[in-house]
Structures are given as structure tokens and as C-alpha cells.
Design a protein around this motif. Structure first.
Motif, short mmCIF file in Angstrom:
data_model
loop_
_atom_site.label_atom_id
_atom_site.label_comp_id
_atom_site.label_asym_id
_atom_site.label_seq_id
_atom_site.Cartn_x
_atom_site.Cartn_y
_atom_site.Cartn_z
N ASN A 1 12.65 -28.36 -20.49
CA ASN A 1 12.35 -28.61 -21.89
C ASN A 1 11.28 -29.70 -21.96
N ILE A 2 10.09 -29.36 -22.45
CA ILE A 2 9.01 -30.33 -22.46
C ILE A 2 9.24 -31.48 -23.42
N ASN A 3 10.24 -31.37 -24.29
CA ASN A 3 10.59 -32.50 -25.14
C ASN A 3 11.32 -33.59 -24.35
N GLU A 4 11.83 -33.22 -23.20
CA GLU A 4 12.55 -34.17 -22.34
C GLU A 4 11.80 -34.44 -21.04
N THR A 5 11.22 -33.41 -20.43
CA THR A 5 10.52 -33.53 -19.16
C THR A 5 9.18 -32.81 -19.27
N MET A 6 8.13 -33.58 -19.35
CA MET A 6 6.79 -33.00 -19.50
C MET A 6 6.20 -32.71 -18.11
N PRO A 7 5.72 -31.48 -17.88
CA PRO A 7 5.02 -31.21 -16.62
C PRO A 7 3.83 -32.16 -16.46
N THR A 8 3.45 -32.39 -15.23
CA THR A 8 2.31 -33.27 -14.96
C THR A 8 1.01 -32.54 -15.29
N PRO A 9 -0.08 -33.29 -15.44
CA PRO A 9 -1.37 -32.62 -15.67
C PRO A 9 -1.72 -31.63 -14.55
N THR A 10 -1.37 -31.96 -13.31
CA THR A 10 -1.63 -31.05 -12.20
C THR A 10 -0.83 -29.76 -12.35
N GLN A 11 0.42 -29.87 -12.81
CA GLN A 11 1.24 -28.68 -13.02
C GLN A 11 0.68 -27.83 -14.15
N TRP A 12 0.23 -28.45 -15.25
CA TRP A 12 -0.38 -27.69 -16.34
C TRP A 12 -1.62 -26.95 -15.84
N GLN A 13 -2.41 -27.63 -15.04
CA GLN A 13 -3.62 -27.00 -14.49
C GLN A 13 -3.25 -25.79 -13.62
N GLU A 14 -2.23 -25.97 -12.77
CA GLU A 14 -1.80 -24.87 -11.90
C GLU A 14 -1.32 -23.68 -12.72
N LEU A 15 -0.55 -23.94 -13.78
CA LEU A 15 -0.06 -22.86 -14.64
C LEU A 15 -1.23 -22.12 -15.30
N ALA A 16 -2.20 -22.88 -15.78
CA ALA A 16 -3.36 -22.25 -16.42
C ALA A 16 -4.12 -21.37 -15.43
N VAL A 17 -4.28 -21.85 -14.21
CA VAL A 17 -4.97 -21.05 -13.18
C VAL A 17 -4.17 -19.80 -12.86
N ASP A 18 -2.83 -19.95 -12.67
CA ASP A 18 -1.97 -18.79 -12.38
C ASP A 18 -2.07 -17.73 -13.46
N LEU A 19 -2.19 -18.18 -14.70
CA LEU A 19 -2.22 -17.26 -15.84
C LEU A 19 -3.64 -16.84 -16.21
N ASN A 20 -4.63 -17.38 -15.48
CA ASN A 20 -6.02 -17.06 -15.74
C ASN A 20 -6.39 -17.32 -17.20
N THR A 21 -6.03 -18.51 -17.68
CA THR A 21 -6.28 -18.88 -19.07
C THR A 21 -6.56 -20.37 -19.15
N GLY A 22 -6.94 -20.83 -20.31
CA GLY A 22 -7.13 -22.25 -20.55
C GLY A 22 -5.88 -22.87 -21.14
N ILE A 23 -5.69 -24.15 -20.91
CA ILE A 23 -4.51 -24.85 -21.42
C ILE A 23 -4.46 -24.78 -22.94
N GLU A 24 -5.60 -24.70 -23.59
CA GLU A 24 -5.62 -24.62 -25.06
C GLU A 24 -4.87 -23.40 -25.57
N ASN A 25 -4.73 -22.36 -24.75
CA ASN A 25 -4.01 -21.15 -25.15
C ASN A 25 -2.50 -21.33 -25.18
N PHE A 26 -2.02 -22.47 -24.69
CA PHE A 26 -0.59 -22.79 -24.77
C PHE A 26 -0.26 -23.49 -26.09
N LEU A 27 -1.28 -23.82 -26.88
CA LEU A 27 -1.09 -24.63 -28.09
C LEU A 27 -1.13 -23.81 -29.37
#
Length: 148
Positions: free
Chosen positions: A40-66
Motif C-alpha cells: 500500500n503506497i499510503n504506508e510504504t512508498m516504492p523507491t525511485p529506482t523501483q518506480w523506474q524499474e516498473l515503468a521500464v517493465d511496462l514500457n511506459t512513463g511514470i506519468e501514466n501511473f498518475l
């Protein structure tokens, strides 16, 4: 090798629990029969490196999570770099839309319950469907068998 743990027997789910979707999500994931790790990101926020990895895995930009409609003084036309979008997520977890599900090498960004079901390729109860065209044996197998 990435920084996010990936195991075929466990589902990692990154989500925000303050939405109706987030509140329903765990029940649908439990239908998979696998171990579930709810992040739950309200309690445990992924690190910037983890967000970057997720965006790469999904072939998208982080802005698409918002969901920009949930952030004051921002709109879809705002342009920032990836690090800025991570900072926006950290300061506005309520703007995270949907959930990110990770199981082994498979990663998906989902925004509806039906996408959760498609992720597992199963029906809503996770029950294996049988072929209804199979013939049913209606003959008595014992003298005691009674059929109505």
C-alpha cells in the motif's frame, strides 16, 4: 537484474488502499491461490529506482501511473521528467491510479477489476470450467441407485 523481488509463487501488488478499487483488489488476488504481498503506497512508498524499474517493465512513463485530476494545480499537459513524477507520486499517493501486479516475470498495470481477472486468465471464481457437451451416464450402476 532488477531491484524488485519476482517469484512465480507470489503476487506482489502495488496499490493505494484509499480507493474502492484498492479495497476490492486483495479479494480478487486471493482467488489466484498464490501468496499475496500487498504494498500500500499510503504506508510504504516504492523507491525511485523501483518506480523506474516498473515503468521500464511496462514500457511506459511514470506519468501514466498518475490521475492528474486528483492533484491540485496540475493537468495532463504538465511536462516533467521521471524524477519529478516520482516526487509527485510520493507527495500525492491518492493520485496513483489502479495497481501494478507482479508475478514472476509478468508485470501489469491494471485499473479495473476485469483486468485483474484477465491477468489470471480465469473466471471470477477461479474455477476451472468443464466441457458441458460431455455425455452424462444416466444408467444405473447398482440396483440401489434411484433416479427421479
Amino acid at each position: 537484474m532488477g531491484v524488485i523481488s519476482r517469484d512465480k509463487s507470489q503476487i506482489n501488488c502495488i496499490y493505494a488502499n484509499d480507493s474502492d478499487f484498492g479495497k476490492q483488489l486483495e479479494g480478487y488476488l486471493k482467488a489466484s491461490g498464490k501468496e499475496i504481498l500487498m504494498i500500500n503506497i499510503n504506508e510504504t512508498m516504492p523507491t525511485p529506482t523501483q518506480w523506474q524499474e516498473l515503468a521500464v517493465d511496462l514500457n511506459t512513463g511514470i506519468e501514466n501511473f498518475l490521475d492528474f485530476s486528483k492533484i491540485e494545480n496540475m493537468n495532463n499537459n504538465s511536462k516533467f521528467d521521471a524524477n519529478d513524477y516520482v516526487t509527485i507520486l510520493e507527495n500525492n499517493p491518492k493520485a496513483f491510479q489502479g495497481a501494478i501486479i507482479i508475478n514472476g516475470k509478468k508485470t501489469e498495470h491494471i485499473t479495473t477489476v476485469t483486468e485483474v481477472l484477465k491477468y489470471f486468465d480465469s473466471d471470477s471464481a477461479n474455477i476451472e470450467l468443464t466441457n458441458q457437451a460431455e455425455e452424462i451416464d444416466l444408467n444405473k450402476s447398482k440396483d440401489r441407485d434411484n433416479f427421479l
